[in-house]
Design an enzyme around this catalytic site. Structure first.
Site, short mmCIF file in Angstrom:
data_model
loop_
_atom_site.label_atom_id
_atom_site.label_comp_id
_atom_site.label_asym_id
_atom_site.label_seq_id
_atom_site.Cartn_x
_atom_site.Cartn_y
_atom_site.Cartn_z
N ARG A 539 0.83 -1.21 0.00
CA ARG A 539 0.00 0.00 0.00
C ARG A 539 0.86 1.25 0.00
NH1 ARG A 539 -3.93 0.87 4.63
NH2 ARG A 539 -2.11 0.25 5.83
N SER A 602 7.52 -4.78 7.46
CA SER A 602 7.15 -5.73 8.54
C SER A 602 7.94 -7.02 8.50
CB SER A 602 5.65 -6.02 8.46
OG SER A 602 4.94 -4.82 8.56
N ASP A 656 5.27 -2.87 11.47
CA ASP A 656 3.82 -2.67 11.62
C ASP A 656 3.37 -2.73 13.08
OD1 ASP A 656 4.38 -5.37 11.81
OD2 ASP A 656 2.66 -6.05 10.66
#
Length: 917
Positions: A539, A602, A656
């Site tokens: 994203r 992450s 994250d």
């Protein structure tokens, strides 16, 4: 020739006249289709009343739970004893089921008398006599050396709270043994059998003869889920969904319900269709006002109904020239066998004449035709009423299964059904007319009730053995409090190793400094770009933060990362990321804009500053080459340079989990812990700088990314790992790594379940022992299916639908086991997660020297958010293991996007403050 035609015409005219005469006289006994549909609806309503806890006490149709929860599946085998007590004789059987894997039953039996002095004497003596007969049978058949399960057919009204218990409500027929009523007959017989030291018999089931009929037929036809008796008495049973049975706890699976439908109408529900003959018969019976439906249907009463009608017609001068015999006045002189004989196709009229002559009457040809038609109307009404109630049961089954067409089999037994020449055909025809959407097969039971008791016992024995094997597997996933305390202590030790300079290199919990040294204070503002890489989707976000009102607005676009790029070269991966950024900036009209950027990456990284992150090792299916050991921020900068279209200020590389903590910290300043329980599993928290030996300085705090997924990679939790965990680990992309994550995260739970299902299927405990190709496919059982299957709102039927989508043809029992397996695996995951979190909150409490700690945990991840029980079990575990910590759980909104922007904003704020200083 003319004379023959004349005789035929005369006879057919005579027959027509007599039939019309009887039809007029018995007009009320003819039931129209509309009336039958109405009776069907009434019986459905009575079933509902009997099943509901509040209305059961006053319901006429008692709908008794039998605790028979499964029908034979063909895998039953072994030797069983069966005992049938309920008539003038009782029968003992030895039943051998399924020799050499075939559906085959061999039976040896012996009848024993039931003398009056025994069945009307003392209860203890009755059961001792039964036990003596059983001992004699076992001695005769050379069975004394064997341990055998026994099924008891006990055809008296009983209240059951489990399969192997039956409390006698009242004796019927000729039995009147003292001191047995309101006691458990199984306990009484077991006690009597103990006198025979050389006899080792376990009573596994006590059943009613109707249930026995259904079970006998179900052994030959797995579609059989209804049993009907149409004999001296009448009754029906069927398999009902547990969720509809208020009288028994639990919603899973099915249970056989003994309807006791003979009492339908005892509350007046059938008054409008009862005739004067039904009322007269009832008044002269042994139990006036009881068993109204049975008195219109069963073999005990049909002959008597015919007698009462013939007597009334004779008195009215419609039969026998008005003459009556003393036999016609005598109760019980016409039996159901006579009715059956009179209705035979060819010899019926001759039989009618013979029977009437035996009754001392002198019937004409016309009388014989009329009497035969009376029998037809009485027995036809019986079949019609039986069909209406049976149709009600079938529509209920159809609704329970939510199918447009129901395919089912009805097992039938009883002398009326067996000996009456027209009865079966009439019953079948009417049932099919009333429920055209049901494909019904009628199967005649052989050796009904006694063989049925053996089948119930065989099924109970199979279920018991299977249950032991299934429980043995599920027990591996049940963690004791001691085991959880041990996990908590080991996690605490690993946290300390990871913080120390000497042991840091060897620690399985990496305790990586993130260089995030502050939480949001509400003064952050501006536009920020955020990147989120951590799974198959990537994203890019634009985040606008306003100060004062703590307002955040986000715009984002999702891009796929193809498998070829995930597992290609590092250069290809970062070029793809930059291409996505370019597309997003173009899409947002920000081409050429230079914005501060936060990169949520992450994967385990070693950081030397907030904008430097060296990849330690890929997880989650990524395998891009030339990345491990490299600074991912430098790789991103290089890719931006290669593109040479825009310049970005990369302020922070974050995990994250840290983003999750920061997002919640923006709302709640007490939030100092971040937890991810989703595809992966991880934890971060604010640690005092004085405890972090890897970073210089003792002042303030820094967020530590624990990377706790690697906990146990040194073998410290091998004692709680199962062979299924080993299977999953060995088949993963990183064998031997991330062992704790593989027991707690969404990426692996479905795979653990799949391994267990394969093992249970191999043992013949699931899916009829057939492992489908789909079940052999790695990754087919996604964790989202666990969440769906474990949902409290989901009926077993829907669970079966989910399994069918996975190519697994499951029975109701299979669905229960799959649900249990899912529950055991996800419960263990939540408890292990809770034990790890308890270690961290206790550490924070002790480090601050507090008696009591109040702290908030920011949580994100699909497993925590979507699984129906995971969050509750995790919270309960933390509360139990860290009782002096008051932990609040706060759901994060987009930690990896919003969190990255907030970290970037906080870092910019701190940089600005440093410059000003």
């Amino acid at each position: 020739m003319f004379a023959v035609h004349l005789m035929a015409f005369y006879f057919s005219k005579l027959k027509e006249d007599q039939i019309k005469k009887v039809d007029r006289f018995l007009y009320h006994m003819r039931l129209s289709d509309d009336t039958l549909l109405d009776i069907m609806r009434r019986f459905r309503a009575e079933m509902e009343k009997g099943l509901a806890k509040d209305t059961n006490p006053t319901a006429a149709v008692k709908m008794l739970p039998t605790f028979v929860r499964a029908i034979p599946d063909g895998s039953e085998n072994g030797e069983f004893l069966s005992l049938d007590l309920g008539g003038s004789k009782f029968r003992v059987l030895k039943v051998q089921v399924a020799e050499e894997g075939k559906r085959h039953v061999q039976m040896e039996s012996q009848f024993y008398p039931t003398p009056n002095e025994i069945i009307r004497g003392n209860g203890t003596e009755l059961f001792e006599y039964v036990a003596d007969c059983l001992a004699d049978f076992m001695k005769t058949k050379d069975l004394k050396h064997k341990k055998l399960p026994l099924g008891l057919t006990f055809s008296f009204p009983c209240r059951q709270t489990k399969l192997e218990e039956g409390v006698l409500l009242s004796w019927t027929k000729k039995f009147k043994a003292r001191g047995v009523q309101d006691t458990d007959v199984v306990s009484r017989l077991t006690k009597a059998m103990r006198r025979h030291k050389d006899m080792d018999v376990d009573i596994l089931a006590v059943v009613n003869d109707t249930v026995g009929t259904m079970m006998t037929c179900a052994y030959d036809d797995p579609y059989c889920e209804v049993g009907v008796i149409i004999g001296t008495g009448t009754n029906a049973c069927y398999m009902e969904d547990m969720s509809n049975i208020d009288l028994v706890e639990g919603d899973e699976g099915r249970m056989c319900i003994n309807t006791e439908w003979g009492a339908f109408g005892d509350d007046g529900a059938l008054e409008d269709i009862r005739t004067e003959f039904d009322r007269e018969l009832d008044l002269g019976s042994l139990n006036p006002g009881k068993q109204m439906f049975e008195k219109m249907i069963s073999g005990l009463y049909l002959g008597e109904l015919v007698r009462l009608i013939l007597l009334k017609m004779a008195k009215a001068g419609l039969l026998f020239g008005g003459e009556k015999s003393s036999a016609l006045h005598t109760k019980g002189k016409i039996e159901t066998r006579h009715v059956a004989a009179m209705e035979k196709y060819k010899e019926g009229l001759a039989n009618t004449r013979e029977i009437l002559v035996d009754l001392g009457l002198e019937p004409s040809e016309a009388d014989c035709i009329a009497v035969q038609h009376v029998c037809t109307i009485v027995s036809f009404r019986s079949a019609n009423l039986c069909a209406a109630a049976l149709a009600a049961i079938l529509t209920r089954l159809q609704e329970n299964k939510k199918v447009e067409r129901l395919r089912t089999t009805v097992g039938v037994d009883g002398t009326l059904y067996k000996i009456h020449p027209q009865y079966p055909k009439r019953l079948h025809k009417v049932v099919r007319k009333l429920v055209p959407s049901c494909d019904v097969r009628f199967l005649l039971s052989e050796s009904g009730s006694t063989k049925g008791a053996a089948m119930v016992t065989a099924v109970a024995s199979r279920v018991q053995a299977q249950r032991k094997q299934i429980d043995k597997v599920l027990a591996l996933f049940r963690l004791t409090r001691e085991q959880l305390v041990d996990v908590q202590a080991k996690m605490r030790a690993e946290l300390e190793y990871g913080l120390k300079k000497k042991s840091h290199g060897l620690a399985t919990v990496r305790m990586l400094p993130t260089y995030v040294c502050g939480l949001p204070d509400g003064t952050e503002k501006g536009k920020f770009l955020a990147l989120d890489l951590g799974g198959t989707n990537f994203r890019v976000l634009l985040v606008k933060i306003r100060s004062g009102r703590r307002s955040v607005r986000m715009y984002n676009k999702i891009f796929a990362i193809p498998l070829g790029i995930m597992q290609g070269t590092g250069e290809e991966l970062f070029d793809h990321i930059v291409q996505c950024i370019a597309d997003f900036l173009d899409y947002m009209g920000l081409k050429g804009a230079s914005l501060p950027l936060g990169f949520t990456f992450s994967f385990p990284c070693r950081q030397m500053s907030i904008d430097k992150g060296t990849l330690i090792g890929w997880t989650k299916g990524f395998k891009a080459t030339d990345c491990e050991g490299e600074d991912v921020v430098d790789m991103l900068r290089e890719a931006i340079k290669r593109r040479n279209e825009f310049d970005l200020d990369i302020v922070a590389v974050v995990n994250d989990t840290v983003g999750t903590m920061m997002t919640c910290g923006y709302e709640d300043p007490n939030c100092e812990i971040g937890l991810i329980a989703g595809t992966g599993s991880n934890m971060c928290y604010m640690e005092d700088m004085r405890n972090i030996e890897m970073v210089e300085g003792d002042e303030g705090k820094m967020c530590i990314n624990t990377e706790w997924g690697g906990f146990g990679d040194n073998g410290c939790i091998d004692d709680i790992r199962t062979r299924y965990d080993t299977e999953v680990d060995e088949g993963s992309l990183n064998p031997g790594k991330q062992r704790y994550e593989k027991m707690t995260s969404g990426m692996y739970l479905g795979e653990i379940v799949r391994q267990i299902l394969i093992d249970l299927t191999k043992q013949g405990l699931l899916f009829r022992g057939q492992i489908s190709e789909r079940l052999r496919t790695r990754g087919i059982f996604e964790t989202k299916f666990l969440s769906q299957i474990e949902s409290d709102r989901l009926a077993l039927l829907q669970v079966r639908t989910i399994l069918q989508q996975l190519g697994l043809d499951s029975t109701c029992e299979d669905s229960i086991v799959v649900k249990e397996v899912c529950g055991a695996v996800s419960r263990r995951a939540a408890q292990l997660c809770g034990a790890g979190l308890a270690a961290i909150v206790e550490k924070r409490r002790e480090d601050q020297g507090l008696e009591h700690l109040r702290i908030t945990v920011g949580v994100d991840g699909t497993l925590y958010k979507l699984h129906p029980h995971f969050s509750r079990i995790l919270q309960e575990t933390v509360k139990e293991l860290a009782p002096r910590c008051d932990v609040t759980f706060m759901l994060s909104e987009d930690g990896s996007g919003k969190g990255a922007a907030l970290i970037t904003a906080v870092a910019k704020r701190l940089q600005q403050a440093q410059k000003e200083n």
